[in-house]
Design a protein around this motif. Structure first.
Motif, PDB file in Angstrom:
ATOM      1  N   MET A   1     -17.522  15.977   5.382  1.00  0.00           N
ATOM      2  CA  MET A   1     -16.468  16.640   4.621  1.00  0.00           C
ATOM      3  C   MET A   1     -15.098  16.392   5.248  1.00  0.00           C
ATOM      4  O   MET A   1     -14.115  16.087   4.550  1.00  0.00           O
ATOM      5  N   VAL A   2     -15.028  16.508   6.585  1.00  0.00           N
ATOM      6  CA  VAL A   2     -13.748  16.289   7.278  1.00  0.00           C
ATOM      7  C   VAL A   2     -13.260  14.855   7.068  1.00  0.00           C
ATOM      8  O   VAL A   2     -12.087  14.619   6.741  1.00  0.00           O
ATOM      9  N   LEU A   3     -14.160  13.878   7.250  1.00  0.00           N
ATOM     10  CA  LEU A   3     -13.762  12.483   7.083  1.00  0.00           C
ATOM     11  C   LEU A   3     -13.350  12.183   5.648  1.00  0.00           C
ATOM     12  O   LEU A   3     -12.362  11.481   5.405  1.00  0.00           O
ATOM     13  N   ALA A   4     -14.108  12.688   4.682  1.00  0.00           N
ATOM     14  CA  ALA A   4     -13.796  12.410   3.279  1.00  0.00           C
ATOM     15  C   ALA A   4     -12.449  13.005   2.882  1.00  0.00           C
ATOM     16  O   ALA A   4     -11.646  12.345   2.206  1.00  0.00           O
ATOM     17  N   HIS A   5     -12.174  14.227   3.309  1.00  0.00           N
ATOM     18  CA  HIS A   5     -10.890  14.844   2.971  1.00  0.00           C
ATOM     19  C   HIS A   5      -9.733  14.153   3.695  1.00  0.00           C
ATOM     20  O   HIS A   5      -8.651  13.972   3.119  1.00  0.00           O
ATOM     21  N   ALA A   6      -9.957  13.765   4.948  1.00  0.00           N
ATOM     22  CA  ALA A   6      -8.926  12.996   5.650  1.00  0.00           C
ATOM     23  C   ALA A   6      -8.689  11.666   4.957  1.00  0.00           C
ATOM     24  O   ALA A   6      -7.549  11.190   4.857  1.00  0.00           O
ATOM     25  N   GLY A   7      -9.761  11.041   4.461  1.00  0.00           N
ATOM     26  CA  GLY A   7      -9.623   9.790   3.725  1.00  0.00           C
ATOM     27  C   GLY A   7      -8.792   9.946   2.466  1.00  0.00           C
ATOM     28  O   GLY A   7      -8.003   9.064   2.106  1.00  0.00           O
ATOM     29  N   ILE A   8      -8.955  11.079   1.774  1.00  0.00           N
ATOM     30  CA  ILE A   8      -8.128  11.347   0.588  1.00  0.00           C
ATOM     31  C   ILE A   8      -6.653  11.400   0.977  1.00  0.00           C
ATOM     32  O   ILE A   8      -5.787  10.844   0.297  1.00  0.00           O
ATOM     33  N   GLY A   9      -6.359  12.078   2.096  1.00  0.00           N
ATOM     34  CA  GLY A   9      -4.969  12.153   2.552  1.00  0.00           C
ATOM     35  C   GLY A   9      -4.408  10.793   2.905  1.00  0.00           C
ATOM     36  O   GLY A   9      -3.261  10.469   2.550  1.00  0.00           O
ATOM     37  N   VAL A  10      -5.190   9.969   3.621  1.00  0.00           N
ATOM     38  CA  VAL A  10      -4.739   8.622   3.982  1.00  0.00           C
ATOM     39  C   VAL A  10      -4.507   7.785   2.725  1.00  0.00           C
ATOM     40  O   VAL A  10      -3.521   7.053   2.616  1.00  0.00           O
TER      41      VAL A  10
ATOM     42  N   VAL B   1       0.157  -0.435   2.857  1.00  0.00           N
ATOM     43  CA  VAL B   1      -0.775  -0.842   1.801  1.00  0.00           C
ATOM     44  C   VAL B   1      -2.218  -0.822   2.292  1.00  0.00           C
ATOM     45  O   VAL B   1      -3.146  -0.492   1.532  1.00  0.00           O
ATOM     46  N   ASP B   2      -2.442  -1.140   3.576  1.00  0.00           N
ATOM     47  CA  ASP B   2      -3.816  -1.124   4.099  1.00  0.00           C
ATOM     48  C   ASP B   2      -4.379   0.284   4.217  1.00  0.00           C
ATOM     49  O   ASP B   2      -5.602   0.466   4.294  1.00  0.00           O
ATOM     50  N   TRP B   3      -3.506   1.295   4.224  1.00  0.00           N
ATOM     51  CA  TRP B   3      -3.989   2.668   4.300  1.00  0.00           C
ATOM     52  C   TRP B   3      -4.792   3.042   3.058  1.00  0.00           C
ATOM     53  O   TRP B   3      -5.638   3.938   3.107  1.00  0.00           O
ATOM     54  N   ILE B   4      -4.522   2.379   1.936  1.00  0.00           N
ATOM     55  CA  ILE B   4      -5.304   2.630   0.720  1.00  0.00           C
ATOM     56  C   ILE B   4      -6.771   2.297   0.975  1.00  0.00           C
ATOM     57  O   ILE B   4      -7.670   3.073   0.643  1.00  0.00           O
ATOM     58  N   TRP B   5      -7.003   1.123   1.587  1.00  0.00           N
ATOM     59  CA  TRP B   5      -8.380   0.705   1.868  1.00  0.00           C
ATOM     60  C   TRP B   5      -8.999   1.561   2.968  1.00  0.00           C
ATOM     61  O   TRP B   5     -10.188   1.896   2.899  1.00  0.00           O
ATOM     62  N   TRP B   6      -8.214   1.916   3.992  1.00  0.00           N
ATOM     63  CA  TRP B   6      -8.753   2.768   5.059  1.00  0.00           C
ATOM     64  C   TRP B   6      -9.169   4.125   4.504  1.00  0.00           C
ATOM     65  O   TRP B   6     -10.182   4.692   4.911  1.00  0.00           O
ATOM     66  N   GLY B   7      -8.353   4.658   3.586  1.00  0.00           N
ATOM     67  CA  GLY B   7      -8.707   5.933   2.977  1.00  0.00           C
ATOM     68  C   GLY B   7     -10.016   5.847   2.208  1.00  0.00           C
ATOM     69  O   GLY B   7     -10.861   6.740   2.297  1.00  0.00           O
ATOM     70  N   CYS B   8     -10.194   4.759   1.455  1.00  0.00           N
ATOM     71  CA  CYS B   8     -11.454   4.575   0.719  1.00  0.00           C
ATOM     72  C   CYS B   8     -12.639   4.454   1.672  1.00  0.00           C
ATOM     73  O   CYS B   8     -13.724   5.009   1.407  1.00  0.00           O
ATOM     74  N   LEU B   9     -12.453   3.737   2.782  1.00  0.00           N
ATOM     75  CA  LEU B   9     -13.538   3.595   3.758  1.00  0.00           C
ATOM     76  C   LEU B   9     -13.890   4.935   4.392  1.00  0.00           C
ATOM     77  O   LEU B   9     -15.069   5.246   4.607  1.00  0.00           O
ATOM     78  N   LEU B  10     -12.872   5.745   4.719  1.00  0.00           N
ATOM     79  CA  LEU B  10     -13.142   7.068   5.285  1.00  0.00           C
ATOM     80  C   LEU B  10     -13.899   7.949   4.296  1.00  0.00           C
ATOM     81  O   LEU B  10     -14.826   8.677   4.676  1.00  0.00           O
ATOM     82  N   MET B  11     -13.513   7.897   3.022  1.00  0.00           N
ATOM     83  CA  MET B  11     -14.220   8.686   2.013  1.00  0.00           C
ATOM     84  C   MET B  11     -15.670   8.233   1.883  1.00  0.00           C
ATOM     85  O   MET B  11     -16.588   9.057   1.771  1.00  0.00           O
ATOM     86  N   ALA B  12     -15.882   6.914   1.887  1.00  0.00           N
ATOM     87  CA  ALA B  12     -17.252   6.396   1.789  1.00  0.00           C
ATOM     88  C   ALA B  12     -18.079   6.790   3.010  1.00  0.00           C
ATOM     89  O   ALA B  12     -19.240   7.204   2.884  1.00  0.00           O
TER      90      ALA B  12
ATOM     91  N   ILE C   1      -3.713   8.890  -0.288  1.00  0.00           N
ATOM     92  CA  ILE C   1      -2.497   9.376  -0.956  1.00  0.00           C
ATOM     93  C   ILE C   1      -1.252   8.821  -0.272  1.00  0.00           C
ATOM     94  O   ILE C   1      -0.304   8.383  -0.936  1.00  0.00           O
ATOM     95  N   LEU C   2      -1.230   8.841   1.073  1.00  0.00           N
ATOM     96  CA  LEU C   2      -0.081   8.302   1.794  1.00  0.00           C
ATOM     97  C   LEU C   2       0.123   6.828   1.483  1.00  0.00           C
ATOM     98  O   LEU C   2       1.253   6.373   1.253  1.00  0.00           O
ATOM     99  N   GLY C   3      -0.974   6.055   1.479  1.00  0.00           N
ATOM    100  CA  GLY C   3      -0.857   4.627   1.208  1.00  0.00           C
ATOM    101  C   GLY C   3      -0.310   4.346  -0.171  1.00  0.00           C
ATOM    102  O   GLY C   3       0.637   3.553  -0.343  1.00  0.00           O
ATOM    103  N   VAL C   4      -0.870   4.986  -1.194  1.00  0.00           N
ATOM    104  CA  VAL C   4      -0.422   4.750  -2.572  1.00  0.00           C
ATOM    105  C   VAL C   4       1.037   5.159  -2.752  1.00  0.00           C
ATOM    106  O   VAL C   4       1.841   4.446  -3.362  1.00  0.00           O
ATOM    107  N   THR C   5       1.387   6.328  -2.203  1.00  0.00           N
ATOM    108  CA  THR C   5       2.753   6.832  -2.372  1.00  0.00           C
ATOM    109  C   THR C   5       3.775   5.921  -1.703  1.00  0.00           C
ATOM    110  O   THR C   5       4.820   5.592  -2.295  1.00  0.00           O
ATOM    111  N   MET C   6       3.502   5.491  -0.481  1.00  0.00           N
ATOM    112  CA  MET C   6       4.454   4.650   0.238  1.00  0.00           C
ATOM    113  C   MET C   6       4.599   3.281  -0.425  1.00  0.00           C
ATOM    114  O   MET C   6       5.712   2.751  -0.539  1.00  0.00           O
TER     115      MET C   6
END
Length: 202
Positions: free
Chosen positions: A39-48, A162-173, A50-55
């Motif tokens: 749960m912690v990793l998946a929610h942190a991945g969502i935050g990462v 831009v790479d934070w988008i992929w890192w966020g997806c990996l953390l969620m997975a 969001i940061l990647g897409v927004t930036m």
């Protein structure tokens, strides 16, 4: 703010989960169930994510410029100096390989080499962008069409985080995999058929 809040709240949950235990740090970490780590990793991945897409969507920059040998263009705080184009023979293609020197505040970081390829079988031109990947940004350079022997159209792009988008997806997975590997869920799954059979007999 939403991305930072999501990451901070996930870390805060983990902090409060560990704080009340008097055991050593290793034992406290081991006491956290896999489902909660997930749960912690998946929610942190969502935050990462969001940061990647927004930036990227807010601060990315790109420029299509006509560049002759020795000319410089600046995108996203990076200076790109065009050094020229040379012919390159690949295994199954012929390429025009460009060279651009990337620098910041006069300090040279690297040389990027985008290509314009023509494959011997298809006889169709293909653009191979040069990519410089970093933790906080990616740089892309691609060759357009030649205007004369010394001048080309060059596209330069700067994409922050831009790479934070992929890192966020990996953390969620990874969080999802940890959650479903929790032993409690496996036991609940094994017990469910027995409970259903008992309910049918009642």
């Amino acid at each position: 703010m939403l991305g930072l809040w999501t990451i901070a709240s996930s870390l805060a949950y983990l902090f409060f989960r560990l704080r009340g235990n008097s055991a050593g740090l290793g034992a406290r970490l081991a006491s956290v169930p896999r489902a909660q780590w997930g749960m912690v990793l998946a929610h942190a991945g969502i935050g990462v994510f969001i940061l990647g897409v927004t930036m990227v969507k807010t601060f990315e920059s790109a420029s299509d410029v006509r560049m002759s040998v020795g000319e410089t263009t600046t995108v996203g705080g990076y200076a790109f100096k065009f050094l020229g184009v040379e012919e390159y023979q690949g295994p199954n293609f012929i390429a025009a390989r460009g060279k651009l020197e990337v620098s910041v505040d006069g300090k040279v970081l690297r040389t990027m080499e985008p290509e314009k390829r023509v494959y011997t079988v298809q006889r169709m031109p293909m653009t191979e962008a040069a990519i410089d990947t970093g933790i906080f940004r990616d740089l892309y350079v691609s060759l357009g069409e030649p205007l004369d022997a010394q001048t080309w159209v060059v596209r330069v792009q700067h994409k922050p985080l831009v790479d934070w988008i992929w890192w966020g997806c990996l953390l969620m997975a990874l969080g999802g995999l940890l959650a479903i590997s929790d032993r409690r869920y496996r036991l609940a799954s094994a017990q469910q058929p027995a409970a259903d059979a008992l309910a049918r007999t009642v």
